[in-house]
Write a protein that holds these residues in place. Structure first.
Motif, PDB file in Angstrom:
ATOM      1  N   SER A   1      -0.947  25.992   1.434  1.00  0.00           N
ATOM      2  CA  SER A   1      -1.260  25.596   0.281  1.00  0.00           C
ATOM      3  C   SER A   1      -1.026  25.219  -0.496  1.00  0.00           C
ATOM      4  CB  SER A   1      -1.992  27.337  -0.624  1.00  0.00           C
ATOM      5  OG  SER A   1      -0.663  27.725  -0.702  1.00  0.00           O
ATOM      6  N   VAL A   2      -0.118  24.694  -0.697  1.00  0.00           N
ATOM      7  CA  VAL A   2       1.239  23.948  -1.621  1.00  0.00           C
ATOM      8  C   VAL A   2       0.724  22.470  -0.999  1.00  0.00           C
ATOM      9  CG1 VAL A   2       3.584  23.345  -2.142  1.00  0.00           C
ATOM     10  CG2 VAL A   2       3.033  25.720  -2.010  1.00  0.00           C
ATOM     11  N   ALA A   3       1.062  22.234   0.079  1.00  0.00           N
ATOM     12  CA  ALA A   3       0.396  20.748   0.650  1.00  0.00           C
ATOM     13  C   ALA A   3      -1.053  20.032   0.310  1.00  0.00           C
ATOM     14  CB  ALA A   3       1.131  20.652   2.186  1.00  0.00           C
ATOM     15  N   TYR A   4      -1.312  21.261   0.972  1.00  0.00           N
ATOM     16  CA  TYR A   4      -3.341  20.591   0.318  1.00  0.00           C
ATOM     17  C   TYR A   4      -2.927  20.014  -1.301  1.00  0.00           C
ATOM     18  CZ  TYR A   4      -5.158  21.640   4.695  1.00  0.00           C
ATOM     19  OH  TYR A   4      -5.492  21.958   6.293  1.00  0.00           O
ATOM     20  N   GLY A   5      -2.551  21.348  -2.447  1.00  0.00           N
ATOM     21  CA  GLY A   5      -2.448  20.848  -3.553  1.00  0.00           C
ATOM     22  C   GLY A   5      -1.444  19.133  -3.959  1.00  0.00           C
ATOM     23  N   MET A   6      -0.708  19.229  -3.253  1.00  0.00           N
ATOM     24  CA  MET A   6       0.099  18.111  -3.069  1.00  0.00           C
ATOM     25  C   MET A   6      -0.695  16.590  -2.821  1.00  0.00           C
ATOM     26  SD  MET A   6       2.620  16.293  -4.020  1.00  0.00           S
ATOM     27  CE  MET A   6       3.996  18.428  -3.753  1.00  0.00           C
ATOM     28  N   VAL A   7      -1.803  16.974  -2.065  1.00  0.00           N
ATOM     29  CA  VAL A   7      -2.746  15.798  -1.031  1.00  0.00           C
ATOM     30  C   VAL A   7      -3.110  14.795  -2.139  1.00  0.00           C
ATOM     31  CG1 VAL A   7      -4.211  15.419   0.453  1.00  0.00           C
ATOM     32  CG2 VAL A   7      -2.882  16.167   1.252  1.00  0.00           C
ATOM     33  N   ASP A   8      -4.060  16.504  -2.559  1.00  0.00           N
ATOM     34  CA  ASP A   8      -4.713  15.952  -3.562  1.00  0.00           C
ATOM     35  C   ASP A   8      -4.454  15.795  -5.043  1.00  0.00           C
ATOM     36  OD1 ASP A   8      -6.958  17.347  -2.852  1.00  0.00           O
ATOM     37  OD2 ASP A   8      -6.710  19.694  -3.382  1.00  0.00           O
ATOM     38  N   LEU A   9      -3.144  15.510  -5.572  1.00  0.00           N
ATOM     39  CA  LEU A   9      -3.018  14.900  -6.698  1.00  0.00           C
ATOM     40  C   LEU A   9      -2.334  13.209  -5.923  1.00  0.00           C
ATOM     41  CD1 LEU A   9      -0.181  17.158  -7.507  1.00  0.00           C
ATOM     42  CD2 LEU A   9      -2.538  16.755  -9.019  1.00  0.00           C
ATOM     43  N   GLN A  10      -2.768  13.137  -5.101  1.00  0.00           N
ATOM     44  CA  GLN A  10      -1.488  12.191  -4.743  1.00  0.00           C
ATOM     45  C   GLN A  10      -2.147  10.473  -5.374  1.00  0.00           C
ATOM     46  OE1 GLN A  10      -3.075   9.171  -1.828  1.00  0.00           O
ATOM     47  NE2 GLN A  10      -1.059   8.081  -2.408  1.00  0.00           N
ATOM     48  N   GLY A  11      -3.842  10.308  -5.134  1.00  0.00           N
ATOM     49  CA  GLY A  11      -4.142   9.133  -5.538  1.00  0.00           C
ATOM     50  C   GLY A  11      -3.455   8.676  -7.161  1.00  0.00           C
ATOM     51  N   ALA A  12      -3.505  10.338  -8.068  1.00  0.00           N
ATOM     52  CA  ALA A  12      -3.646   9.748  -9.096  1.00  0.00           C
ATOM     53  C   ALA A  12      -2.658   8.819  -9.734  1.00  0.00           C
ATOM     54  CB  ALA A  12      -3.037  11.272 -10.671  1.00  0.00           C
ATOM     55  N   PRO A  13      -1.871   8.866  -9.385  1.00  0.00           N
ATOM     56  CA  PRO A  13      -0.518   7.904  -9.479  1.00  0.00           C
ATOM     57  C   PRO A  13      -0.474   6.522  -9.424  1.00  0.00           C
ATOM     58  CG  PRO A  13       0.715   9.502  -8.488  1.00  0.00           C
ATOM     59  CD  PRO A  13      -0.899   9.757  -8.326  1.00  0.00           C
ATOM     60  N   GLY A  14      -0.836   6.184  -8.234  1.00  0.00           N
ATOM     61  CA  GLY A  14      -1.393   4.756  -7.809  1.00  0.00           C
ATOM     62  C   GLY A  14      -2.635   4.581  -8.873  1.00  0.00           C
ATOM     63  N   ASN A  15      -3.781   5.360  -9.228  1.00  0.00           N
ATOM     64  CA  ASN A  15      -5.023   4.262 -10.291  1.00  0.00           C
ATOM     65  C   ASN A  15      -4.227   4.722 -11.494  1.00  0.00           C
ATOM     66  OD1 ASN A  15      -6.249   4.718  -8.019  1.00  0.00           O
ATOM     67  ND2 ASN A  15      -6.363   6.857  -8.954  1.00  0.00           N
ATOM     68  N   VAL A  16      -3.297   4.989 -12.366  1.00  0.00           N
ATOM     69  CA  VAL A  16      -2.573   5.061 -12.960  1.00  0.00           C
ATOM     70  C   VAL A  16      -2.041   3.545 -13.295  1.00  0.00           C
ATOM     71  CG1 VAL A  16      -2.046   5.806 -15.149  1.00  0.00           C
ATOM     72  CG2 VAL A  16      -2.952   7.161 -13.576  1.00  0.00           C
ATOM     73  N   LEU A  17      -1.395   3.827 -12.714  1.00  0.00           N
ATOM     74  CA  LEU A  17      -0.052   2.138 -12.534  1.00  0.00           C
ATOM     75  C   LEU A  17      -1.357   1.142 -12.733  1.00  0.00           C
ATOM     76  CD1 LEU A  17       2.617   3.098  -9.760  1.00  0.00           C
ATOM     77  CD2 LEU A  17       2.954   3.073 -12.984  1.00  0.00           C
ATOM     78  N   SER A  18      -1.734   1.125 -11.716  1.00  0.00           N
ATOM     79  CA  SER A  18      -2.853  -0.162 -11.307  1.00  0.00           C
ATOM     80  C   SER A  18      -3.624  -0.349 -12.727  1.00  0.00           C
ATOM     81  CB  SER A  18      -3.615   0.025 -10.290  1.00  0.00           C
ATOM     82  OG  SER A  18      -5.028   0.624 -10.347  1.00  0.00           O
ATOM     83  N   ASN A  19      -3.967   0.242 -13.558  1.00  0.00           N
ATOM     84  CA  ASN A  19      -4.726   0.703 -14.790  1.00  0.00           C
ATOM     85  C   ASN A  19      -3.777   0.315 -16.262  1.00  0.00           C
ATOM     86  OD1 ASN A  19      -7.220   1.134 -14.044  1.00  0.00           O
ATOM     87  ND2 ASN A  19      -6.854   3.247 -13.604  1.00  0.00           N
ATOM     88  N   ILE A  20      -2.479   0.449 -15.917  1.00  0.00           N
ATOM     89  CA  ILE A  20      -1.500   0.606 -17.027  1.00  0.00           C
ATOM     90  C   ILE A  20      -1.349  -1.203 -16.750  1.00  0.00           C
ATOM     91  CG2 ILE A  20       0.743   0.706 -17.534  1.00  0.00           C
ATOM     92  CD1 ILE A  20       0.900   3.789 -16.578  1.00  0.00           C
ATOM     93  N   GLY A  21      -1.103  -1.606 -15.888  1.00  0.00           N
ATOM     94  CA  GLY A  21      -0.724  -2.930 -15.451  1.00  0.00           C
ATOM     95  C   GLY A  21      -1.355  -4.575 -17.422  1.00  0.00           C
ATOM     96  N   SER A  22      -2.859  -3.585 -17.167  1.00  0.00           N
ATOM     97  CA  SER A  22      -3.543  -4.840 -18.246  1.00  0.00           C
ATOM     98  C   SER A  22      -3.177  -4.003 -19.346  1.00  0.00           C
ATOM     99  CB  SER A  22      -4.588  -4.499 -17.799  1.00  0.00           C
ATOM    100  OG  SER A  22      -5.345  -5.142 -17.024  1.00  0.00           O
ATOM    101  N   TRP A  23      -1.725  -3.158 -19.808  1.00  0.00           N
ATOM    102  CA  TRP A  23      -1.853  -2.959 -21.002  1.00  0.00           C
ATOM    103  C   TRP A  23      -0.387  -2.935 -20.819  1.00  0.00           C
ATOM    104  CZ3 TRP A  23      -5.115  -0.360 -24.267  1.00  0.00           C
ATOM    105  CH2 TRP A  23      -6.432   0.435 -23.810  1.00  0.00           C
ATOM    106  N   ASN A  24       0.230  -3.386 -22.611  1.00  0.00           N
ATOM    107  CA  ASN A  24       1.455  -3.065 -23.277  1.00  0.00           C
ATOM    108  C   ASN A  24       1.622  -2.257 -23.859  1.00  0.00           C
ATOM    109  OD1 ASN A  24       2.180  -5.737 -21.822  1.00  0.00           O
ATOM    110  ND2 ASN A  24      -0.060  -6.550 -22.514  1.00  0.00           N
ATOM    111  N   GLY A  25       3.584  -2.119 -24.737  1.00  0.00           N
ATOM    112  CA  GLY A  25       4.101  -1.693 -25.713  1.00  0.00           C
ATOM    113  C   GLY A  25       5.094  -0.430 -25.341  1.00  0.00           C
ATOM    114  N   THR A  26       5.763   0.464 -25.908  1.00  0.00           N
ATOM    115  CA  THR A  26       6.261   1.387 -25.447  1.00  0.00           C
ATOM    116  C   THR A  26       5.716   2.834 -24.568  1.00  0.00           C
ATOM    117  OG1 THR A  26       6.363   2.282 -27.636  1.00  0.00           O
ATOM    118  CG2 THR A  26       7.906   0.794 -27.724  1.00  0.00           C
TER     119      THR A  26
END
Length: 317
Positions: free
Chosen positions: A100-125
């Motif tokens: 049950s914990v592992a399935y929750g980990m799978v659900d979270l997997q895509g979030a970091p990559g998506n955010v990082l790709s979008n942050i690439g166009s942003w600047n600032g602290t």
């Protein structure tokens, strides 16, 4: 999973075996005393004197307390109980929890990559703070997923170990009872000590080590999404295997039969101990790959690190 071999069923089989051993002991005492009295080594025909002596010895031994813990079985009852008494449900329950914990980990997997790709166009602290956070987030998440996959497979391995070892103990006792019956009949037919050893086949298990298997459930989901941290240890992509093997019990008298039963049980005990230790060692190896700081998800940026003035899109310039 096959029907569980319970402690109650085990004690019933041990009690039956104790009764057989008691009867063999009565017959052996009769044979020994009759030979000594008659000065012969073979009695081809059942005589009245022999059976009168047998009845007397049997009556003398009726005072014995025959139970699953009969002294005639020595340490066999406790050794069998240590194996049969292991509860497989504890490993099943742990597996369900980890899944049950592992399935929750799978659900979270895509979030970091998506955010990082979008942050690439942003600047600032603020953008830099979020980028630092998610850069550490995904590796830590991957390491946690690897530990979960190993723990799930460890539970699967231990459940299989318990089930297979119980089957082996049941087979050993059933075959022992059958062989004891044959020994009793042979004694009664020949009225002398056995000159040819009786043999019975027994099913046992041998440790096969870690083997690659098709991942299922949460471990399969972790592999498909790429969340797993790779082949850090055997238990991430494999489970511990067992091979069904065949042994034999044999004996020309009660003492040899008990010794043969004990030897087969010892081999089973060694298999259980070896598998348990190797599963434990593999988990320890995996856990030792990273310290707690490398596994812990980093804290997200604080409020003082985020402001509209320090978070702007590259198109603004």
């Amino acid at each position: 999973m096959p029907e569980d071999y319970s402690l109650q069923a085990l004690d019933s089989d041990l009690y039956t075996l104790a009764l057989k051993m008691n009867e063999i002991d009565n017959l052996e005492q009769t044979v020994d005393q009759f030979w000594a009295a008659a000065a012969v080594q073979a009695i081809p025909i059942a005589g009245t004197a022999f059976w009168q002596l047998y009845s007397a010895i049997q009556a003398q031994n009726e005072a014995r307390v025959i139970s699953a813990d009969s002294e005639l079985l020595g340490s066999l009852p406790d050794r069998c109980r240590r194996i049969v008494g292991i509860d497989p449900l504890q490993f099943e329950g742990a597996k369900e929890h980890f899944e049950s914990v592992a399935y929750g980990m799978v659900d979270l997997q895509g979030a970091p990559g998506n955010v990082l790709s979008n942050i690439g166009s942003w600047n600032g602290t603020a953008a830099e703070a979020f980028e630092t956070y998610f850069t550490g987030y995904e590796p830590a998440q991957s390491r946690q997923a690897a530990l979960l996959a190993a723990e799930i497979n460890a539970c699967i391995s231990l459940t299989a170990l318990v089930g297979d070892s119980k089957i082996a103990v049941k087979s050993l006792l059933e075959s022992s009872i059958k062989l004891a019956d044959e020994m009793i009949e042979t004694y009664k037919e020949t009225l002398k000590a056995l000159t040819v050893g009786l043999v019975a086949a027994v099913v046992t298990i041998a440790a096969a080590g870690f083997a690659a298997v098709a991942a299922t459930g949460a471990t399969a989901a972790l592999a498909v999404t790429g969340t797993g941290a790779g082949a850090v240890g055997s238990l991430i992509s494999s489970v511990y295997g067992f091979e069904q093997a065949y042994g034999q019990i044999e004996g020309k008298n009660r003492e040899e039969l008990l010794s043969s039963i004990s030897d087969n049980l010892r081999r089973l005990e060694e298999t259980v101990s070896t598998a348990d230790q190797e599963i434990f060692d593999d988990l320890e190896t995996i856990c030792a790959q990273w310290n707690i700081g490398q596994i812990a998800i980093p804290a997200p940026p604080g409020g003082d690190e985020i402001s509209g003035d320090s978070f702007y899109h590259e198109s603004a310039y």
